[in-house]
Design a protein around this motif. Structure first.
Motif, PDB file in Angstrom:
ATOM      1  N   SER A   1       0.835  -1.205   0.000  1.00 18.02           N
ATOM      2  CA  SER A   1       0.000   0.000   0.000  1.00 18.02           C
ATOM      3  C   SER A   1       0.869   1.254   0.000  1.00 18.02           C
ATOM      4  O   SER A   1       0.411   2.321  -0.409  1.00 18.02           O
TER       5      SER A   1
ATOM      6  N   VAL B   1       1.833   2.789  -3.762  1.00 16.69           N
ATOM      7  CA  VAL B   1       1.037   3.757  -4.503  1.00 16.69           C
ATOM      8  C   VAL B   1       1.562   5.181  -4.294  1.00 16.69           C
ATOM      9  O   VAL B   1       1.365   6.047  -5.130  1.00 16.69           O
TER      10      VAL B   1
ATOM     11  N   GLN C   1      -7.674   3.173  -7.565  1.00 17.42           N
ATOM     12  CA  GLN C   1      -7.723   1.769  -7.973  1.00 17.42           C
ATOM     13  C   GLN C   1      -7.055   0.881  -6.925  1.00 17.42           C
ATOM     14  O   GLN C   1      -7.609  -0.128  -6.504  1.00 17.42           O
ATOM     15  N   ASN C   2      -5.867   1.293  -6.504  1.00 16.12           N
ATOM     16  CA  ASN C   2      -5.154   0.460  -5.539  1.00 16.12           C
ATOM     17  C   ASN C   2      -5.905   0.343  -4.232  1.00 16.12           C
ATOM     18  O   ASN C   2      -5.982  -0.721  -3.636  1.00 16.12           O
TER      19      ASN C   2
ATOM     20  N   GLU D   1      -7.331  -3.071  -2.861  1.00 18.52           N
ATOM     21  CA  GLU D   1      -6.686  -3.587  -1.668  1.00 18.52           C
ATOM     22  C   GLU D   1      -7.719  -4.061  -0.650  1.00 18.52           C
ATOM     23  O   GLU D   1      -7.489  -5.020   0.085  1.00 18.52           O
TER      24      GLU D   1
ATOM     25  N   GLU E   1      -3.559  -4.490  -8.498  1.00 13.38           N
ATOM     26  CA  GLU E   1      -2.545  -3.878  -7.641  1.00 13.38           C
ATOM     27  C   GLU E   1      -1.254  -3.626  -8.400  1.00 13.38           C
ATOM     28  O   GLU E   1      -0.544  -2.662  -8.139  1.00 13.38           O
ATOM     29  N   THR E   2      -0.912  -4.523  -9.308  1.00  7.61           N
ATOM     30  CA  THR E   2       0.332  -4.339 -10.052  1.00  7.61           C
ATOM     31  C   THR E   2       0.137  -3.440 -11.261  1.00  7.61           C
ATOM     32  O   THR E   2       1.054  -3.259 -12.044  1.00  7.61           O
ATOM     33  N   ASN E   3      -1.058  -2.880 -11.409  1.00  6.50           N
ATOM     34  CA  ASN E   3      -1.363  -2.009 -12.542  1.00  6.50           C
ATOM     35  C   ASN E   3      -1.117  -2.695 -13.871  1.00  6.50           C
ATOM     36  O   ASN E   3      -0.631  -2.092 -14.828  1.00  6.50           O
TER      37      ASN E   3
END
Ligand code: SF4
Ligand code: SF4
Lengths: 151, 338
Positions: free
Chosen positions: B126, B129, B154-155, B159, B209-211
Motif C-alpha cells: 500500500s 502507490v 484503484q489500488n 486492496e 494492484e500491479t497495474n
C-alpha cells in the motif's frame, strides 16, 4: 446477458485459450534483410533500360515515356548516332542522358506502357534501394541500362 | 557461517535475483506478446534476442534526462525511487526454499520470518502507490495527475477486496506468518483447494494492484497521453517500468506462497533436510513463480483494458461483496465441518 456471460470468467478463459493456441502457431515474420519474400509477378519495382539481342540499347530517345510520366520523373537528352558508336545503339537517335528521379517516380508503370520500342521496364524483383542523399535517387544511365550480356 | 553474514549474502542474492528476473520479464513479455500475436519478437541482440534487456537498459540510461521546469524537483526525483524501493522491499518475507541444514546449522531461506508476514506485505504494497502518486503529482501535468489519482483510487479499492480475501485464508490457516502458511500446505494440501473462491478474488486484485492489463488504467496512452509517468524520461521512467516488473515477480511469489504451496511439492517430507531438498524446493518455488509471471503476461495480451467506471464497479460492487461472502462461507465451513 445470462449468468455465465455476466460473470465474464468463461469468456475470459475462452479468450485465454485462443491466445494460447496462437503461441504455437507458425509465425508470419519474415527476417527481412536476410530472407526476402518473392515479389508478385505484377510488382513494379526499379526501372531497367533493355538492350536488344545484339546488345544495342533499345531506347531511341523518342521522349514518349517522359511525356507519359504523370510525375515528370524522366528527363533525357537526345543525341545522334555517329559511325564509331554505331554498334551501341539500335537507331539513328539515342539518349545521351537518361535520368529518372526515384523520389518523384510513383512506380505507375506508364513509361513502360508508353514505350514503343519495349526499352523500359519496371522489374518485378528489384526495389529502388533507400539512401540518405537526395542525389542518390537520380538514376542515370549507369544504373538504369541493363548490363551488357553478350560476349 | 555467522548468521548475519549469511543473511546479508542471502538478501543480496534475493535482491539481485529480483532485479534479474524483472529484467528478463521485460524480455519474456515482449517475446510472449509477439508469440501470442504470431510474430517473433526481439531476436537481433544476441542469440534469440537474449541481450535485448541489456540493450533496453543502455538505451534508457543514455536517453536525455528531462525534468519539467514547473515540476516539484525533489518529489519528481523521489517518485520513481519510492516506487522501486517499495517494490523491492516486499520480497523480504517470502520463503523461497525449505530451510538449509548444513553441518548441523540451519539457515532460513527467508530474509525475515515475520510472524505477521502478510500484514507486512500489505503494508509495503500500500506504500507503493505513494511512488505513483508522488510522481504524478510532482510532474505538474494534469494527465499525470489524473493517472496518479486513478492509480491511488484503484489500488485502494482493490486492496480492500484483497485484504478481505486474505481474511478468509487466514481463517483457514490461522496464522499470519508466510512460513507457517507454506508449511501447512505440505503434500497436496494447497490452499487453492480450500479457498478457490478467495484465490480468484485475490488474483484479480493482484492484477489490479500491479497495474497490469486489464487494469492498467493509471498508464493508458489513449486517454492520458501515457498516464502518471508522462513527464518522466530516461532512467526515471525506466525505474517505473522496471519496478512494475518487480511487482509482478513479487505478486507471483506471494500467489505461489499463499495459494500454491510455495516451495512444497509432493514427497518433500520424505527428503532429508539438506542441500538437495533446498535446491529442489527453490526450483519448485521458482517454477510456480514463473508460471504466474507467464499468467500475468498471457492475460495482458488477451484481455482489453477496462473502462474506469467498470473497474470501480467491479472492485466495489462485485469483488468486495464476494469476498465478504467468501468469509461467511469459510466461517460456516469451519464452524460446522471441523
Ligand atoms: S513509373 Fe510512372 S512515375 Fe515512374 S517514371 Fe515511369 S511513368 Fe514516371
Ligand atoms: S524509353 Fe522508350 S519511350 Fe522512353 S525515350 Fe526510350 S524509346 Fe522512347
Amino acid at each position: 446477458m445470462n449468468f455465465s456471460e455476466r460473470i465474464y470468467l468463461p469468456a475470459v478463459f475462452k479468450g485465454m485459450a485462443i491466445t494460447l493456441s496462437h503461441l504455437f502457431r507458425k509465425k508470419a515474420t519474415i527476417q527481412y534483410p536476410e530472407q526476402q519474400r518473392p515479389m508478385s509477378q505484377v510488382f513494379r519495382g526499379l526501372h531497367i533500360l533493355k538492350r536488344d539481342e545484339k546488345g544495342a540499347e533499345r531506347c531511341t530517345a523518342c521522349g514518349l515515356c517522359a511525356l507519359a510520366c504523370p510525375a515528370e520523373a524522366i528527363t533525357m537528352t537526345a543525341a545522334e548516332r555517329t559511325p564509331d558508336n554505331k554498334q551501341f545503339y539500335r537507331e539513328e537517335k539515342y539518349a545521351s542522358v537518361y535520368e529518372i528521379n526515384m523520389l518523384r517516380c510513383i512506380f505507375c508503370g506508364l513509361c513502360e506502357e508508353a514505350c514503343p520500342k519495349a526499352a523500359i521496364f519496371l522489374q518485378n524483383d528489384v526495389m529502388a534501394p533507400a539512401s540518405y542523399e537526395r542525389e542518390d535517387f537520380i538514376y542515370g544511365k549507369d544504373r538504369l541500362v541493363e548490363p551488357f550480356l553478350q560476349n | 557461517m555467522n548468521e548475519w553474514v549469511f543473511k546479508i549474502i542471502f538478501i543480496s542474492i534475493i535482491f539481485g535475483l529480483s532485479l534479474f528476473i524483472a529484467m528478463y520479464s521485460t524480455y519474456a513479455e515482449r517475446k510472449l506478446a509477439a508469440f501470442l500475436q504470431d510474430r517473433l519478437g526481439p531476436n537481433r541482440a544476441g542469440p534469440f534476442g537474449l541481450l535485448q534487456p541489456l540493450a533496453d537498459g543502455v538505451k534508457l540510461f543514455f536517453k536525455e534526462e528531462f525534468i519539467p521546469k514547473a515540476s516539484d524537483r525533489w518529489l519528481f526525483i523521489m517518485g520513481p525511487g519510492l516506487f522501486m524501493i517499495t517494490a523491492l522491499m516486499t520480497s523480504a518475507v517470502i520463503p523461497f526454499a525449505p530451510d538449509l541444514v548444513l553441518n548441523g546449522q540451519t539457515y532460513s531461506m527467508q530474509a525475515a520470518d515475520l510472524n505477521v508476514g502478510i500484514l507486512y506485505i500489505f503494508g509495503v504494497v500500500s506504500l507503493g502507490v505513494y511512488g505513483v502518486l508522488v510522481g504524478g503529482w510532482a510532474s505538474n501535468n494534469k494527465f499525470s495527475l489524473l493517472g496518479a489519482i486513478r492509480a491511488a483510487s484503484q489500488n485502494i479499492s482493490y486492496e480492500l477486496a484483497m485484504g478481505l480475501s486474505i481474511v478468509a485464508l487466514v481463517m483457514v490457516t490461522s496464522t499470519l506468518s508466510l512460513r507457517d502458511i507454506v508449511d501447512q500446505q505440505h503434500g497436496w494440501h494447497w490452499n487453492i483447494i480450500y479457498q478457490p473462491f478467495g484465490f480468484l478474488i485475490f488474483i484479480i486484485c493482484a492484477f489490479a494492484e500491479t497495474n497490469r492489463a486489464p487494469f492498467d488504467l493509471p498508464e493508458c496512452e489513449t486517454e492520458l497521453v501515457g498516464g502518471y509517468h508522462t513527464e518522466f524520461s530516461s532512467m526515471k521512467l525506466g525505474f517505473y517500468l522496471f519496478a512494475e516488473y518487480i511487482n509482478v515477480f513479487v505478486s507471483s511469489a506471494v500467489l505461489a506462497t499463499l495459494y500454491f504451496g510455495g516451495y512444497q511439492f509432493p514427497f518433500i517430507s520424505d527428503m532429508e533436510p539438506g542441500m538437495a531438498k533446498t535446491i529442489l524446493g527453490a526450483c519448485v518455488m521458482f517454477g510456480k513463480i514463473f508460471f504466474f509471471i507467464f499468467l500475468f503476461i498471457w492475460i495482458r495480451w488477451t484481455l482489453p483494458r477496462f473502462r474506469y467506471d467498470q473497474l470501480m464497479n467491479l472492485g466495489w460492487k462485485v469483488l468486495i461483496p464476494l469476498s465478504v461472502l467468501n468469509i461467511l462461507l469459510t466461517g460456516a465451513f469451519i464452524l460446522f465441518k471441523i
